[in-house]
Design a protein around this motif. Structure first.
Motif, PDB file in Angstrom:
ATOM      1  N   LYS A 247    -119.214  13.411  26.624  1.00  0.00           N
ATOM      2  CA  LYS A 247    -118.609  13.099  27.919  1.00  0.00           C
ATOM      3  C   LYS A 247    -117.105  13.373  27.882  1.00  0.00           C
ATOM      4  N   LYS A 248    -116.531  13.505  29.091  1.00  0.00           N
ATOM      5  CA  LYS A 248    -115.095  13.663  29.222  1.00  0.00           C
ATOM      6  C   LYS A 248    -114.446  12.291  29.390  1.00  0.00           C
ATOM      7  N   LEU A 249    -113.144  12.257  29.115  1.00  0.00           N
ATOM      8  CA  LEU A 249    -112.383  11.018  29.216  1.00  0.00           C
ATOM      9  C   LEU A 249    -110.992  11.386  29.698  1.00  0.00           C
ATOM     10  N   ALA A 250    -110.431  10.566  30.584  1.00  0.00           N
ATOM     11  CA  ALA A 250    -109.075  10.818  31.095  1.00  0.00           C
ATOM     12  C   ALA A 250    -108.164   9.658  30.741  1.00  0.00           C
ATOM     13  N   LEU A 251    -106.906   9.998  30.437  1.00  0.00           N
ATOM     14  CA  LEU A 251    -105.886   9.001  30.155  1.00  0.00           C
ATOM     15  C   LEU A 251    -104.731   9.228  31.113  1.00  0.00           C
ATOM     16  N   LEU A 252    -104.433   8.222  31.936  1.00  0.00           N
ATOM     17  CA  LEU A 252    -103.326   8.280  32.886  1.00  0.00           C
ATOM     18  C   LEU A 252    -102.174   7.454  32.334  1.00  0.00           C
ATOM     19  N   PHE A 253    -100.990   8.069  32.289  1.00  0.00           N
ATOM     20  CA  PHE A 253     -99.790   7.398  31.781  1.00  0.00           C
ATOM     21  C   PHE A 253     -98.830   7.249  32.960  1.00  0.00           C
ATOM     22  N   LEU A 254     -98.528   5.993  33.359  1.00  0.00           N
ATOM     23  CA  LEU A 254     -97.702   5.725  34.532  1.00  0.00           C
ATOM     24  C   LEU A 254     -96.370   5.126  34.119  1.00  0.00           C
ATOM     25  N   ASP A 255     -95.337   5.542  34.820  1.00  0.00           N
ATOM     26  CA  ASP A 255     -94.006   4.986  34.612  1.00  0.00           C
ATOM     27  C   ASP A 255     -93.418   4.676  35.978  1.00  0.00           C
ATOM     28  N   LEU A 256     -92.780   3.507  36.134  1.00  0.00           N
ATOM     29  CA  LEU A 256     -92.157   3.127  37.402  1.00  0.00           C
ATOM     30  C   LEU A 256     -90.766   3.734  37.476  1.00  0.00           C
TER      31      LEU A 256
ATOM     32  N   GLY B 145     -98.687  10.983  34.298  1.00  0.00           N
ATOM     33  CA  GLY B 145     -99.097  12.084  33.431  1.00  0.00           C
ATOM     34  C   GLY B 145    -100.535  11.888  33.002  1.00  0.00           C
ATOM     35  N   ILE B 146    -101.296  12.971  32.967  1.00  0.00           N
ATOM     36  CA  ILE B 146    -102.721  12.875  32.657  1.00  0.00           C
ATOM     37  C   ILE B 146    -103.066  13.803  31.510  1.00  0.00           C
ATOM     38  N   SER B 147    -103.800  13.278  30.523  1.00  0.00           N
ATOM     39  CA  SER B 147    -104.386  14.101  29.460  1.00  0.00           C
ATOM     40  C   SER B 147    -105.886  13.869  29.452  1.00  0.00           C
ATOM     41  N   MET B 148    -106.608  14.880  29.048  1.00  0.00           N
ATOM     42  CA  MET B 148    -108.068  14.841  29.103  1.00  0.00           C
ATOM     43  C   MET B 148    -108.654  15.045  27.713  1.00  0.00           C
ATOM     44  N   PHE B 149    -109.730  14.288  27.456  1.00  0.00           N
ATOM     45  CA  PHE B 149    -110.540  14.554  26.266  1.00  0.00           C
ATOM     46  C   PHE B 149    -111.808  15.286  26.709  1.00  0.00           C
ATOM     47  N   PRO B 150    -112.208  16.336  25.998  1.00  0.00           N
ATOM     48  CA  PRO B 150    -111.667  16.849  24.728  1.00  0.00           C
ATOM     49  C   PRO B 150    -110.653  17.967  24.916  1.00  0.00           C
ATOM     50  N   ASP B 151    -110.301  18.311  26.167  1.00  0.00           N
ATOM     51  CA  ASP B 151    -109.464  19.489  26.423  1.00  0.00           C
ATOM     52  C   ASP B 151    -108.092  19.390  25.787  1.00  0.00           C
ATOM     53  N   ASP B 152    -107.479  18.204  25.828  1.00  0.00           N
ATOM     54  CA  ASP B 152    -106.088  18.082  25.408  1.00  0.00           C
ATOM     55  C   ASP B 152    -105.905  17.397  24.068  1.00  0.00           C
ATOM     56  N   GLY B 153    -106.972  16.978  23.424  1.00  0.00           N
ATOM     57  CA  GLY B 153    -106.828  16.337  22.115  1.00  0.00           C
ATOM     58  C   GLY B 153    -108.055  15.525  21.755  1.00  0.00           C
ATOM     59  N   ASP B 154    -108.114  15.159  20.476  1.00  0.00           N
ATOM     60  CA  ASP B 154    -109.288  14.446  19.961  1.00  0.00           C
ATOM     61  C   ASP B 154    -108.953  13.041  19.504  1.00  0.00           C
ATOM     62  N   SER B 155    -107.666  12.724  19.398  1.00  0.00           N
ATOM     63  CA  SER B 155    -107.290  11.402  18.889  1.00  0.00           C
ATOM     64  C   SER B 155    -106.547  10.616  19.956  1.00  0.00           C
ATOM     65  N   ALA B 156    -106.514   9.311  19.775  1.00  0.00           N
ATOM     66  CA  ALA B 156    -105.831   8.439  20.720  1.00  0.00           C
ATOM     67  C   ALA B 156    -104.341   8.762  20.769  1.00  0.00           C
ATOM     68  N   GLU B 157    -103.731   8.929  19.608  1.00  0.00           N
ATOM     69  CA  GLU B 157    -102.296   9.199  19.556  1.00  0.00           C
ATOM     70  C   GLU B 157    -101.954  10.505  20.262  1.00  0.00           C
ATOM     71  N   GLU B 158    -102.800  11.512  20.048  1.00  0.00           N
ATOM     72  CA  GLU B 158    -102.536  12.810  20.649  1.00  0.00           C
ATOM     73  C   GLU B 158    -102.653  12.741  22.168  1.00  0.00           C
ATOM     74  N   LEU B 159    -103.661  12.061  22.665  1.00  0.00           N
ATOM     75  CA  LEU B 159    -103.838  11.966  24.116  1.00  0.00           C
ATOM     76  C   LEU B 159    -102.698  11.184  24.756  1.00  0.00           C
ATOM     77  N   ILE B 160    -102.248  10.111  24.107  1.00  0.00           N
ATOM     78  CA  ILE B 160    -101.125   9.336  24.641  1.00  0.00           C
ATOM     79  C   ILE B 160     -99.855  10.181  24.659  1.00  0.00           C
ATOM     80  N   LYS B 161     -99.620  10.892  23.580  1.00  0.00           N
ATOM     81  CA  LYS B 161     -98.407  11.707  23.492  1.00  0.00           C
ATOM     82  C   LYS B 161     -98.395  12.789  24.567  1.00  0.00           C
ATOM     83  N   LYS B 162     -99.544  13.410  24.769  1.00  0.00           N
ATOM     84  CA  LYS B 162     -99.602  14.492  25.752  1.00  0.00           C
ATOM     85  C   LYS B 162     -99.557  13.956  27.171  1.00  0.00           C
ATOM     86  N   ALA B 163    -100.145  12.803  27.416  1.00  0.00           N
ATOM     87  CA  ALA B 163    -100.017  12.188  28.734  1.00  0.00           C
ATOM     88  C   ALA B 163     -98.569  11.791  29.001  1.00  0.00           C
TER      89      ALA B 163
END
Length: 823
Positions: free
Chosen positions: A429-438, A524-542
């Motif tokens: 399955k795919k997974l999305a990580l949204l990183f929000l900043d005010l 900022g949005i990063s997607m698994f598996p397109d943008d990375g395989d690890s939690a740290e990588e997805l957070i950094k890219k988001a």
């Protein structure tokens, strides 16, 4: 066929079976196996009850499925007549509920149909064994009771110590054992009541005098009077004294005979038991006793408080009444531990009170033992730790949640993300990580105050919760940063829907201290598996994508673009680690031997560099050297490597290994303005002779600045250092320049060696290069020789030294030294 090992005399068995064939078969089996067994037969349950009432057999072997009265009903009526009777069920049923009914009635043994002789005999053997043992126990019990009566009669006369007092004459007599009880040898002192009184403990004398006076006055015997005597050595013993008064014909006291028993140990044990019982009873902990079947045998006041059951309600019931269904397996686990003689220490689990409330208890259990040391039961102490556990759970909750917004914090979010990533990998399955900043948070804090900033964060958290799907997770990482985790995506459009909802809620102002305040966000949005395989990588890219969104203005969002960022991020990471690698001691040196033509004597070694990256393991130069060269990190790296290699080579030379050291210099290293001075300092500090050092420099490095190169090379050779052209044949230098250079050796590039067997032109180049170098009085080192075929091809070309995996792979210092020592 093996025969039953127990005596069968008097043992009877009632066989109840409605099927004639089965009954005859079982009858034959039993007759052959147990010829001495008295066998009775009935054809249904009702007849079985009647036979049992008349003959009272020891064992009932019965089919459970019978007409008129089934086996369960028959067993129930038999058990009502004789609870100890052994009933063996012969049944085709193995349903757990059926078996539980049978066990509840008291059927402890069953044999499944079709009957297996070995299983049947094993059950009957076991039953006969139990019957035999019960009979032995009953016989022993009978004998014990007989002995106790005999002993009781004897105690009336002699007990352990006996005495007589002739009241008329005043004479006394003590048995030898009486003397010993008083702590003296027989005959050591006169047998007299006065002497006995002297030996009494001072605090007990008056009570004993009153006892004798009352006995004589009331013409009554006395029994079970405790008193203390003091032995000559000062030891205090406790006696149990009995006195039997006899009267003369006129009814006057004539004599008294009695016994004295030393009960010191028993009395002290009783007092200790009473003390312990008092402690147990007054303890706030639940202290209970169980037999090995789990039946509660004792229950203190602490148990009443902890579990809510009175001792009367609990005693005799099974301990399962306070254990939740999902924890019932603990009963057998604890039992097995105890039966094996081990304790259960501070085992925390869940129990149920009488009012149905669940509590946490810390359980300690240990075996109780009989006189022969065998385990007879279980002693358990349970402490109610519910309050502590709830506090721990609260502390644990607060450790994983943001106290201001009650959202999961960074640590819990990382746990969620790691778990959802594992699920996504398994399920494809795919997974999305949204990183929000005010965007306005600092300004709001500065103008309206921190209370308003806190209100904004709380309201943002509330609105974000309303935007997401049920399976999504909103977290606050810290400050004004939020994340949304969207697992199990069916399509990317799901992300777009949530993003639009989030941006829409920021269109409405926030009421902060009764002031309508506008605020915006960047996502900022990063997607698994397109943008990375690890939690740290997805957070950094988001995070990277979020900053890209900020550049586009308020309430903007940006999906991560790997093509734009990948190379930059990778290079930045490598640069960061490279800057600290020397300080952290992550570089290691290897040495590859160079051997002489013909003799294969080791003449020296080329120093090779490896980087033991903290995350990527051992890296080859081609994996990091270009970055080190571009950033300038190669300068301190190279200086460390040269110093370490020279120091190591000098150690080997002092050990008697006359070896030369060959070191590669990159373009940036060679073009250092202070290369000559730095090299001189390193040679001085390490003690290596300049003649044993050789620098390898590529043609491209030299030709980059020919004037500087010629000056530097001359200064190095003036110091005594040897210079060699590395990768000869791949550069752009000409013979005119080579003739002007103070070169002592050339190293033919490995690419020519690799292909020369399949490309004749490469072999021709190798031969020509060797011939030309010799004409210029330069030594030739052939690099990259990996096979005997390659060596054979150049054997007649006249090379001076060879280097390559055919001779040896690059070795760590210890390995290289052992190789040299063997050579």
């Amino acid at each position: 066929m093996n025969h039953q090992p127990y005596e069968l005399g008097g043992v009877s068995l009632l066989l109840v079976e409605d099927e004639n064939d089965a009954r005859q078969m079982l009858t034959r089996m039993l007759a052959m196996r147990y010829p001495e067994l008295r066998l009775l037969m009935a054809v249904n349950g009702a007849e079985g009850v009647a036979f049992f009432s008349e003959h009272r057999p020891d064992i009932v072997l019965a089919d459970m499925n019978m007409p008129i009265m089934n086996g369960i009903q028959m067993a129930r009526e038999i058990k009502s007549l004789s609870p100890d009777t052994t009933i063996i069920a012969v049944t085709a049923y193995n349903d757990p509920s059926y078996l539980m009914d049978a066990i509840e009635i008291g059927i402890r043994h069953y044999v499944l149909k079709p009957v297996n002789g070995h299983e049947l005999f094993a059950v009957i053997d076991k039953s006969i064994e139990e019957i035999t043992l019960k009979r032995l126990v009953r016989e022993q019990d009978r004998k014990i009771r007989l002995n106790e009566r005999q002993l009781s009669e004897a105690q009336k006369i002699t007990h352990l110590g006996s005495w007589e007092w002739d009241i008329t004459s005043g004479r006394n007599w003590w048995s030898d054992e009486m003397y010993r009880i008083l702590g003296v040898e027989p005959g050591a002192i006169p047998a007299a009541l006065a002497e006995f009184m002297k030996m009494l403990h001072p605090d007990d004398r008056e009570a004993v005098e009153d006892l004798f006076k009352h006995s004589l006055k009331e013409r009554q015997s006395f029994s079970n009077h405790y008193c203390r005597v003091v032995w000559p050595d000062g030891a205090v013993r406790i006696l149990l004294v009995n006195g039997e008064l006899t009267l003369d014909a006129d009814g006057r006291p004539a004599a008294m005979i009695g016994t004295a028993l030393d009960v010191t140990e028993r009395r002290l044990a009783e007092e200790e038991r009473m003390r312990l019982a008092s402690i147990v009873e007054s303890s706030n902990d639940a202290i209970l006793g169980l037999d090995l079947n789990g039946t509660i045998t004792s229950w203190n006041r602490g148990a009443e408080t902890v579990y809510g059951y009175s001792a009367k309600e609990a005693t005799g019931r099974h301990v399962s009444m306070i254990i939740p269904v999902e924890h019932q397996g603990e009963i057998e686990q604890i039992r097995e531990t105890i039966v094996n003689g081990r304790d259960v220490m501070h085992f925390e689990t869940v129990r149920i009170r009488k009012d149905g409330r669940r509590i946490y208890v810390s359980l300690t259990a240990s075996p109780t033992r009989g006189l022969n040391g065998s385990v007879t039961g279980i002693s358990a102490i349970a402490r109610d730790v519910t309050e502590r556990r709830e506090m721990e759970e609260l502390i644990n909750y607060r450790a994983y949640h943001d106290t201001l917004t009650d959202l999961p914090n960074r640590q819990l979010f990382m746990d969620f993300l790691t778990l959802e990533l594992a699920q996504a990998r398994r399920n494809g399955k795919k997974l999305a990580l949204l990183f929000l900043d005010l965007n306005d948070f600092k300004q709001i804090n500065d103008t309206l105050g921190h209370d308003a900033g806190d209100q904004l964060l709380q309201e943002v958290a509330r609105r974000l919760r309303a935007c997401i799907r049920e399976s999504d997770t909103v977290s606050r990482l810290g400050g004004d940063e939020f994340t949304v985790l969207m697992p199990d995506l069916g399509q990317t459009n799901d992300v777009g829907i949530v993003i639009r909802k989030i941006l829409s809620v920021f269109m409405d102002p926030f009421m902060l201290n009764d002031i309508a305040t506008a605020s915006s966000t960047s996502i900022g949005i990063s997607m698994f598996p397109d943008d990375g395989d690890s939690a740290e990588e997805l957070i950094k890219k988001a995070d990277i994508a979020m900053y890209e969104a900020k550049e586009r203005g308020n309430n903007a969002y940006q999906f991560f673009n790997a093509e734009i960022n990948a190379r930059t991020l990778q290079r930045q990471e490598l640069e960061s680690f490279l800057r600290q690698a020397v300080e952290r001691g992550e570089f290691e040196l290897l040495f590859q031997p160079m051997v002489q033509s013909g003799t294969r004597r080791i003449m020296g070694a080329e120093m090779l560099l490896r980087w033991r990256h903290p995350h990527k393991g051992l890296l080859l130069p081609e994996q990091f050297l270009s970055v080190a060269e571009d950033t300038g990190a190669i300068v301190p790296i190279g200086e460390w490597a040269l110093h370490s290699a020279c120091s190591q080579m000098n150690v080997w030379n002092r050990k008697g290994y006359p070896l030369c050291l060959s070191v590669n210099l990159t373009r940036r290293q060679f073009h250092q303005p202070n290369l000559v001075e730095k090299t001189a300092r390193i040679l001085s500090e390490t003690g290596l002779k300049p003649q044993l050092l050789e620098f390898e420099i590529t043609e491209g490095t030299i030709m980059g600045d020919i004037d500087f190169s010629l000056r530097c090379m001359q200064q190095l050779t003036d110091m005594g250092i040897n210079l060699a052209i590395d990768n000869f044949g791949t550069g752009s230098s000409s013979l005119r320049w080579i003739k002007k250079m103070p070169i002592s050796a050339v190293k033919i590039d490995r690419s020519f060696i690799k292909n020369m067997l399949s490309a004749p032109d490469d072999l021709a180049v190798v031969n020509a290069a060797i011939a030309m170098s010799h004409c210029l009085r330069m030594k030739v080192v052939v690099n990259g020789v990996e096979t005997e075929s390659q060596l054979a091809a150049i054997r007649t070309s006249g090379y001076d030294e060879i280097q390559g995996y055919l001779i040896s792979e690059p070795l760590f210092p210890g390995q290289f030294e052992r190789l040299v020592a063997r050579a």
